[in-house]
Design a protein around this motif. Structure first.
Motif, PDB file in Angstrom:
ATOM      1  N   ASP A   1      -6.874 -13.574  10.615  1.00  0.00           N
ATOM      2  CA  ASP A   1      -7.444 -12.601   9.686  1.00  0.00           C
ATOM      3  C   ASP A   1      -8.484 -13.221   8.754  1.00  0.00           C
ATOM      4  O   ASP A   1      -9.304 -12.505   8.182  1.00  0.00           O
TER       5      ASP A   1
ATOM      6  N   PHE B   1     -12.690 -17.007  11.461  1.00  0.00           N
ATOM      7  CA  PHE B   1     -13.414 -16.250  12.471  1.00  0.00           C
ATOM      8  C   PHE B   1     -14.081 -17.126  13.529  1.00  0.00           C
ATOM      9  O   PHE B   1     -14.762 -16.614  14.414  1.00  0.00           O
TER      10      PHE B   1
ATOM     11  N   LEU C   1     -20.745  -4.483  15.707  1.00  0.00           N
ATOM     12  CA  LEU C   1     -19.790  -5.576  15.862  1.00  0.00           C
ATOM     13  C   LEU C   1     -19.809  -6.144  17.278  1.00  0.00           C
ATOM     14  O   LEU C   1     -19.931  -7.362  17.478  1.00  0.00           O
TER      15      LEU C   1
ATOM     16  N   GLN D   1      -8.379  -6.002  16.357  1.00  0.00           N
ATOM     17  CA  GLN D   1      -9.473  -6.723  15.698  1.00  0.00           C
ATOM     18  C   GLN D   1     -10.599  -5.775  15.306  1.00  0.00           C
ATOM     19  O   GLN D   1     -11.146  -5.872  14.201  1.00  0.00           O
TER      20      GLN D   1
ATOM     21  N   GLU E   1      -9.511  -3.655  12.288  1.00  0.00           N
ATOM     22  CA  GLU E   1      -9.483  -4.402  11.029  1.00  0.00           C
ATOM     23  C   GLU E   1     -10.885  -4.698  10.517  1.00  0.00           C
ATOM     24  O   GLU E   1     -11.151  -4.614   9.323  1.00  0.00           O
ATOM     25  N   LYS E   2     -11.814  -5.038  11.434  1.00  0.00           N
ATOM     26  CA  LYS E   2     -13.160  -5.405  11.005  1.00  0.00           C
ATOM     27  C   LYS E   2     -13.999  -4.186  10.612  1.00  0.00           C
ATOM     28  O   LYS E   2     -14.845  -4.277   9.719  1.00  0.00           O
TER      29      LYS E   2
END
Length: 231
Positions: free
Chosen positions: A68, A71, A166, A179, A182-183
């Motif tokens: 989290d 990266f 993204l 992922q 969350e992003k």
């Protein structure tokens, strides 16, 4: 020159990897157990080599604890050879999975490839330097937050564009639904990752109307989604 963290309890293997990477000009730090590895990962290295089978905290748990906030690419090393183990490692946020025993030359080549990809992603993310991404017939204007196919504007919602941004900034990299959620939505968002599936479905449908013969977002079954590379 990059900063690389090795987390593995096999000291002879760690010494070999450390020497090989330092000979290539990298700065290498090491941890021989999961707990120490978590602490050193918070120093934000450029790449992590992570063993799975370690006492107390295994590599899977280390990845869960750090993903989290860290990266950089994570390369799993493991004697576990089953497909389920590989899928689990990738689903938890690993970027690669190499089975022991392995070819040192191949591992070094994969490390170089991941570091090159990260440097490209950082460059692309500096929007002052580059604001336009192009893939086949599709162009993405990051600054204007617009997508064009063959010059025709394709409209997307804010969330849809955030997902496109993204994925397209990391072509070839697999992101799990968790992922992406969350992003794009944030860690404290109410809801769950199942909404990602619907958004991906909508994005594909809109792209297919204008460009039905090209698949820009592919599904990696059991793991997640990736933006396709085009050469």
């Amino acid at each position: 020159m990059s900063r690389i963290l090795i987390i593995d309890d096999e000291k002879d293997l760690v010494a070999l990897l450390k020497d090989s990477l330092e000979n290539k000009g990298h700065i290498v730090s090491v941890a021989y157990d999961g707990e120490s590895g978590v602490k050193k990962a918070y120093e934000h290295p450029d790449l992590i080599i992570l063993d799975i089978m370690m006492p107390e905290i295994d590599g899977y748990e280390v990845c869960k604890k750090i993903r989290d906030v860290v990266f950089c690419p994570i390369i799993f090393l493991s004697a576990k050879q089953s497909e389920a183990d590989r899928i689990k490692g990738l689903a938890l946020g690993g970027d690669d999975y190499i089975i022991k025993p392995f070819s040192l030359k191949e591992l070094l080549a994969r490390i170089d490839a991941h570091l090159r990809r990260e440097r490209r992603a950082i460059y692309l993310n500096e929007k002052e330097k580059r604001t336009l991404l192009t893939f086949k017939n599709l162009s993405i204007d990051l600054k204007a937050r617009q997508v064009y196919i063959n010059g025709k504007l394709v409209s997307f919602t804010k969330r849809e564009f955030d997902i496109i941004e993204l994925l397209s900034l990391h072509p070839g990299q697999v992101f799990s639904k968790e992922q992406i959620y969350e992003k794009v939505w944030g860690y404290d968002a109410e809801g769950d990752s199942s909404t990602v599936t619907e958004h991906i479905k909508n994005i594909r449908a809109k792209l297919a109307v204008v460009d039905p013969n090209v698949e820009y977002i592919s599904t990696v079954w059991g793991i997640g989604y990736r933006w396709e590379k085009f050469v």
